[in-house]
Design an enzyme around this catalytic site. Structure first.
Site, short mmCIF file in Angstrom:
data_model
loop_
_atom_site.label_atom_id
_atom_site.label_comp_id
_atom_site.label_asym_id
_atom_site.label_seq_id
_atom_site.Cartn_x
_atom_site.Cartn_y
_atom_site.Cartn_z
N ARG A 23 1.70 -34.58 12.02
CA ARG A 23 1.91 -33.16 11.72
C ARG A 23 3.33 -32.86 11.26
O ARG A 23 3.86 -31.79 11.55
CB ARG A 23 1.57 -32.29 12.93
CG ARG A 23 0.10 -32.25 13.29
CD ARG A 23 -0.64 -31.31 12.34
NE ARG A 23 -2.07 -31.37 12.59
CZ ARG A 23 -2.72 -30.51 13.35
NH1 ARG A 23 -2.08 -29.52 13.91
NH2 ARG A 23 -4.01 -30.62 13.51
N ARG A 27 3.72 -26.26 10.27
CA ARG A 27 4.29 -24.94 10.55
C ARG A 27 5.71 -24.93 11.09
O ARG A 27 6.34 -23.89 11.08
CB ARG A 27 3.38 -24.20 11.52
CG ARG A 27 2.15 -23.67 10.83
CD ARG A 27 1.23 -23.03 11.80
NE ARG A 27 0.81 -24.01 12.78
CZ ARG A 27 -0.09 -23.79 13.72
NH1 ARG A 27 -0.65 -22.62 13.82
NH2 ARG A 27 -0.43 -24.75 14.57
N ARG A 36 2.58 -20.98 2.90
CA ARG A 36 1.37 -20.66 3.64
C ARG A 36 1.17 -19.14 3.77
O ARG A 36 0.06 -18.69 4.04
CB ARG A 36 1.51 -21.32 5.02
CG ARG A 36 0.46 -21.10 6.04
CD ARG A 36 -0.81 -21.84 5.77
NE ARG A 36 -1.70 -21.57 6.88
CZ ARG A 36 -2.34 -20.42 7.02
NH1 ARG A 36 -2.22 -19.48 6.11
NH2 ARG A 36 -3.11 -20.22 8.06
N ASP A 72 -6.72 -32.15 5.89
CA ASP A 72 -7.15 -31.84 7.26
C ASP A 72 -8.40 -32.67 7.56
O ASP A 72 -9.11 -33.07 6.63
CB ASP A 72 -7.46 -30.34 7.41
CG ASP A 72 -7.68 -29.97 8.87
OD1 ASP A 72 -6.69 -29.89 9.62
OD2 ASP A 72 -8.85 -29.78 9.27
N TYR A 147 -16.25 -31.17 16.81
CA TYR A 147 -16.19 -29.88 16.08
C TYR A 147 -17.57 -29.46 15.58
O TYR A 147 -17.95 -28.29 15.66
CB TYR A 147 -15.20 -29.95 14.92
CG TYR A 147 -13.76 -29.94 15.39
CD1 TYR A 147 -13.21 -28.79 15.96
CD2 TYR A 147 -12.96 -31.07 15.27
CE1 TYR A 147 -11.90 -28.78 16.40
CE2 TYR A 147 -11.64 -31.06 15.72
CZ TYR A 147 -11.12 -29.91 16.28
OH TYR A 147 -9.83 -29.90 16.73
#
Ligand code: CP3
Length: 348
Positions: A23, A27, A36, A72, A147
């Protein structure tokens, strides 16, 4: 090219321990947040110029020894037509979860060149720009299944386990299809130019060793076997996997990624020193004052003890709260601490 990372993956001698961060494109970087601001994460993943730009950010900003493709784990699911979105601060949400063998049969085969051509374009841009190796990745079948079956993130994975324990046929069908998808997805990335691959089985630590051995390991083994002739190092990562490490090693990757809950030397003993290891600073430590970060980083390095085959990383992804300056300093620190003495009289 800086090939420290690839040499370490091959357990060859290196003049400095290579560093990258899961990662690392995300962010915690203000440049990422700016891009973003008016676009969704999945839109960024599907826009090659921007995805490549984001993957390059941490290489420029932090001086890491590898780049990770900006994508992703949900992208191949999107590719085969699964209706999903990523909710900020939540994660992937799937409208119509899978709960039976019939649902599993809905998962059609992935044809990467038609279904997700943007990924190949992103990889080609990155290879023309990068002077460090590019790491591709996929979610592993169990983590993807979680998921798909839960319909979103879950702490207990109770629906996934209910299917796994309660309907062997449906579980086998789902794992078969996801395994085929992962293999096609990773082979496509390699064909387009990624120089290593990481399989993220992020949530597999929810299983006991026996259940892992019976209901996950055969499929993970199939994936690494299908990549045997791909010619790139394979990394196998999970969170909370202290008791699964020997079994994960048996799946056949070249390196096993470990989180911070298991001291690196103990983890390495468990997987055996003939396999490489990646990790394992607690990502939360990287938000602490520098002295704390330094002490923990030195502990990881002391436990690696200069053996060949260590790739320095966090034990899971960079947290959004992490100051970029700390990671920049951490990369430098690991490089300095592990630098091999220069031969007498060598130019510096
Ligand atoms: O820098 C990198 O590591 C590359 C990019 C990357 C992303 N997702 C981009 C992303 C990687 C390697 C992933 C893998 C991924 N995605 C995993 C496996 C790794 C892990 O963390 O265990 C998982 C489980 C996912 C599913 C997913 N996607 C989650 C849990 C989230 C976070 C939700 C949130 O907002 O906290 C995402 C969204 C996502 N994927 C973001 C990024 C940069 C952040 C979302 C944003 O920008 O809004």
């Amino acid at each position: 090219m800086n090939d420290l990372f690839l040499r370490a993956c091959g357990r060859q001698p290196v003049e400095r321990t290579p560093v990258w961060f899961m990662r690392q494109a995300g962010r915690f970087l203000p440049q990422y947040r700016a891009l973003r601001a008016d676009r969704g994460i999945l839109e960024l993943c599907q826009t090659p110029d921007l995805a490549a730009e984001i993957a390059l950010m941490p290489v420029r900003e932090l001086g890491v020894d590898a780049a990770i493709l900006f994508s992703d784990i949900t992208i191949p699911l999107l590719g085969v037509g699964i209706d999903l979105r990523i909710d900020p601060d939540v994660g992937p949400v799937i409208e119509d979860p899978i709960s039976s063998a019939r649902d599993a049969a809905r998962l059609r085969s992935l044809e990467p060149a038609e279904d997700i051509p943007f990924l190949g374009q992103t990889i080609r841009i990155l290879r023309s720009e990068l002077d460090v190796p590019l790491v591709g990745f996929s979610g592993a079948p169990f983590t993807l299944a979680s998921y798909l079956v839960e319909g979103g993130p879950s702490r207990s994975h109770v629906r996934t386990k209910a299917l796994m324990f309660g309907d062997r046929v449906a579980w086998g069908a789902l794992m078969d299809r996801l395994t085929d998808l992962v293999v096609r997805y990773l082979r496509y990335q390699v064909a387009e130019g990624v120089q290593a691959v990481q399989l993220f089985d992020s949530w597999v630590g929810a299983l006991s060793p026996d259940d892992y051995a019976e209901r996950v390991l055969p499929w993970s083994t199939r994936i690494f076997g299908a990549l045997d002739d791909a010619g790139v190092p394979r990394i196998h990562f999970g969170v909370g996997t202290g008791e699964l490490l020997e079994l994960m090693r048996d799946a056949g990757a070249d390196l096993v990624g470990v989180d911070w809950r298991t001291p690196l030397d103990r983890a390495w003993q468990r997987i055996g020193f003939d396999v490489g290891i990646q990790g394992n600073l607690d990502p939360a430590v990287a938000t602490a004052p520098w002295e704390v970060v330094e002490r923990h980083a030195d502990d990881v390095l002391a436990r690696a003890a200069g053996r060949p085959g260590h790739v320095f990383n966090l034990g899971h992804g960079v947290l959004p709260e992490t100051p970029p300056g700390t990671l920049r300093r951490l990369v430098e620190h690991v490089h300095d601490r592990t630098a091999a003495p220069q031969p007498q009289g060598a130019a510096r």
